[in-house]
Design an enzyme around this catalytic site. Structure first.
Site, mmCIF file in Angstrom:
data_model
loop_
_atom_site.group_PDB
_atom_site.id
_atom_site.type_symbol
_atom_site.label_atom_id
_atom_site.label_comp_id
_atom_site.label_asym_id
_atom_site.label_seq_id
_atom_site.Cartn_x
_atom_site.Cartn_y
_atom_site.Cartn_z
ATOM 1 N N ARG A 250 -13.537 -8.597 2.062
ATOM 2 C CA ARG A 250 -12.111 -8.370 1.801
ATOM 3 C C ARG A 250 -11.333 -9.631 2.162
ATOM 4 O O ARG A 250 -10.423 -10.048 1.449
ATOM 5 C CB ARG A 250 -11.592 -7.172 2.630
ATOM 6 C CG ARG A 250 -12.155 -5.806 2.223
ATOM 7 C CD ARG A 250 -11.716 -5.390 0.838
ATOM 8 N NE ARG A 250 -10.279 -5.363 0.712
ATOM 9 C CZ ARG A 250 -9.488 -4.349 1.091
ATOM 10 N NH1 ARG A 250 -10.036 -3.245 1.574
ATOM 11 N NH2 ARG A 250 -8.175 -4.406 0.927
ATOM 12 N N HIS B 156 -7.392 0.665 -6.465
ATOM 13 C CA HIS B 156 -7.602 -0.164 -5.259
ATOM 14 C C HIS B 156 -8.289 -1.468 -5.693
ATOM 15 O O HIS B 156 -9.458 -1.712 -5.368
ATOM 16 C CB HIS B 156 -8.470 0.610 -4.252
ATOM 17 C CG HIS B 156 -8.451 0.036 -2.869
ATOM 18 N ND1 HIS B 156 -7.648 -1.031 -2.492
ATOM 19 C CD2 HIS B 156 -9.150 0.376 -1.744
ATOM 20 C CE1 HIS B 156 -7.848 -1.295 -1.215
ATOM 21 N NE2 HIS B 156 -8.749 -0.467 -0.738
ATOM 22 N N CYS C 2 -16.255 1.701 0.522
ATOM 23 C CA CYS C 2 -15.122 0.846 0.897
ATOM 24 C C CYS C 2 -14.723 1.015 2.357
ATOM 25 O O CYS C 2 -14.079 0.143 2.920
ATOM 26 C CB CYS C 2 -13.942 1.108 -0.030
ATOM 27 S SG CYS C 2 -13.271 2.789 0.095
ATOM 28 N N ASP D 299 -17.144 7.181 -1.806
ATOM 29 C CA ASP D 299 -15.890 7.053 -1.062
ATOM 30 C C ASP D 299 -15.592 8.438 -0.478
ATOM 31 O O ASP D 299 -16.272 9.425 -0.821
ATOM 32 C CB ASP D 299 -14.772 6.609 -2.032
ATOM 33 C CG ASP D 299 -13.450 6.323 -1.340
ATOM 34 O OD1 ASP D 299 -13.414 6.180 -0.105
ATOM 35 O OD2 ASP D 299 -12.414 6.249 -2.053
ATOM 36 N N ARG E 24 0.883 -1.166 0.000
ATOM 37 C CA ARG E 24 0.000 0.000 0.000
ATOM 38 C C ARG E 24 0.920 1.215 0.000
ATOM 39 O O ARG E 24 1.695 1.420 0.934
ATOM 40 C CB ARG E 24 -0.901 -0.004 1.238
ATOM 41 C CG ARG E 24 -1.618 1.331 1.408
ATOM 42 C CD ARG E 24 -2.728 1.290 2.440
ATOM 43 N NE ARG E 24 -3.889 0.585 1.911
ATOM 44 C CZ ARG E 24 -5.111 0.678 2.437
ATOM 45 N NH1 ARG E 24 -5.343 1.410 3.502
ATOM 46 N NH2 ARG E 24 -6.117 0.015 1.893
ATOM 47 N N GLN F 77 -10.257 -3.978 -3.235
ATOM 48 C CA GLN F 77 -11.578 -3.559 -2.773
ATOM 49 C C GLN F 77 -12.656 -3.956 -3.786
ATOM 50 O O GLN F 77 -13.773 -4.316 -3.419
ATOM 51 C CB GLN F 77 -11.613 -2.042 -2.544
ATOM 52 C CG GLN F 77 -12.920 -1.556 -1.982
ATOM 53 C CD GLN F 77 -13.191 -2.043 -0.558
ATOM 54 O OE1 GLN F 77 -12.338 -1.940 0.306
ATOM 55 N NE2 GLN F 77 -14.367 -2.598 -0.329
HETATM 56 N N1 NVA Z 1 -9.848 6.684 -1.606
HETATM 57 C C1 NVA Z 1 -9.483 6.265 -0.286
HETATM 58 C C2 NVA Z 1 -9.702 4.800 -0.098
HETATM 59 C C3 NVA Z 1 -9.375 4.274 1.283
HETATM 60 C C4 NVA Z 1 -9.554 2.807 1.418
HETATM 61 C C5 NVA Z 1 -8.029 6.647 -0.022
HETATM 62 O O1 NVA Z 1 -7.202 6.454 -0.929
HETATM 63 O O2 NVA Z 1 -7.725 7.112 1.056
HETATM 64 N N1 CP Z 2 -11.248 -0.143 2.443
HETATM 65 C C1 CP Z 2 -9.987 -0.188 2.889
HETATM 66 O O1 CP Z 2 -9.035 -0.430 2.140
HETATM 67 O O2 CP Z 2 -9.843 0.011 4.232
HETATM 68 P P1 CP Z 2 -8.493 0.232 5.034
HETATM 69 O O3 CP Z 2 -7.921 1.552 4.625
HETATM 70 O O4 CP Z 2 -8.920 0.205 6.476
HETATM 71 O O5 CP Z 2 -7.531 -0.884 4.726
#
Ligand code: NVA
Ligand code: CP
Length: 303
Positions: A290, A132, A262, A222, A105, A135
């Site tokens: 997930r 992502h 998500c 989101d 990540r 997800q």
């Molecule tokens: N769009 C959000 C998704 C988090 C799971 C981010 O990138 O923070």
């Molecule tokens: N939806 C998702 O990826 O959640 P986290 O940021 O908690 O991993």
């Protein structure tokens, strides 16, 4: 040695593989709910590199590896040499000689591509600024469980043209549904994602959220400011005010439409409490899935 299969975007798997993966995720979920022991990854190790926060992704991958009889190692830039400037390529060479699969990540999507290019083992995208895909596996599993095939259905994405939106664009093409994207001017998804995935016929950008939700089978949103955009929060709240998923917007969708997010969510910003905590919301199933869909992914990549 042949090149490993990576999962950097949904496009790394074929439509057939993705459908098979979802069917398998549902089987693995049933096994797990019966507490049936199934350990195909005994002795295998997942390296998990997190450069951003996470609840669901970390716990689902770590739990999935434990249930499969394997092991997961949490690596943060604070405690590894990656955080002190060791090149991504060097880290990839070293880690992939020790572990069997690596999950990352991070911020720039290019970083995970550079890592994967030097990795001897599969690399999984656990969120970049651009995509992502994990997800989407959970979201597509959740839709399948609640409503059957998503093929030919209409999905409304209400909000930012962000990483999740980009993965929805790829999903529209791979799962053959139509995606209405409602976002404020200036916050549209990158058109290269639409062209790059061949999703032109599957995507319509509509700036009006009410119009976008009309007759849809699924409404998704989101956060307005993703991780790394914290300093834009105030400006974004202003730009996105009309894009909260409210009861009025949900009423435009089909009566049996589902709502997905998500998570983490901000009630009163991108979604009203009445919706996320209401009867059309499937966010807890989405979060649980997930675990099951990523177990199916790990099995596909490693067994
Ligand atoms: N769009 C959000 C998704 C988090 C799971 C981010 O990138 O923070
Ligand atoms: N939806 C998702 O990826 O959640 P986290 O940021 O908690 O991993």
């Amino acid at each position: 040695m042949s090149a490993p299969t990576h999962f950097l975007t949904l496009m790394d798997l074929s439509s057939e593989q993705l459908h098979g993966l979802l069917r398998r995720a549902i089987e693995l979920k049933a096994k797990q709910h019966k507490r049936e022991l199934y350990q195909p990854l005994k002795g295998k190790v997942l390296g998990m590199i997190f450069e951003k926060s996470s609840t669901r992704t970390r716990v689902s991958f770590e739990t999935g590896m434990a249930q499969f009889g394997g092991h997961a190692i949490f690596l943060s830039p604070r405690d590894t040499q990656l955080g002190r400037g060791e090149p991504v390529e060097d880290s990839a060479h070293v880690l992939s000689r020790m572990v069997d699969v690596i999950m990352i990540r991070t911020y720039e999507h290019e970083k995970i591509e550079r890592f994967a290019a030097c990795s001897q083992v599969p690399v999984i995208n656990a969120l970049t600024d651009r995509f992502h895909p994990c997800q989407l596996l959970a979201d597509m599993q959740t839709y399948l469980e609640h409503r059957g095939s998503i093929r030919g259905r209409k999905v409304a994405w209400i909000g930012d043209g962000n990483n999740m939106c980009h993965s929805y664009i790829e999903a529209a093409r791979l799962f053959d549904f139509h995606l209405h994207i409602a976002c404020p001017e200036g916050y549209e998804p990158d058109p290269a994602t639409i062209l790059g995935s061949g999703a032109e016929k599957h995507v319509t950008i509509i700036h009006d959220p009410m119009e976008a939700a009309t007759n849809c089978d699924l409404v998704v949103t989101d956060v307005w400011a993703s991780m790394g955009q914290e300093e834009e929060q105030a400006r974004r709240v202003e730009a996105f005010t009309a894009y909260q998923v409210t009861e009025e917007i949900m009423k435009m969708a089909k009566p049996d439409a589902l709502f997905m997010h998500c998570l983490p969510a901000h009630r009163g910003e991108e979604v009203a409490s009445a919706i996320i905590d209401g009867p059309q919301s499937v966010v807890w199933d989405e979060a649980e899935n997930r675990l099951h869909s990523q177990k199916a992914l790990l099995e596909l990549l490693l067994v």
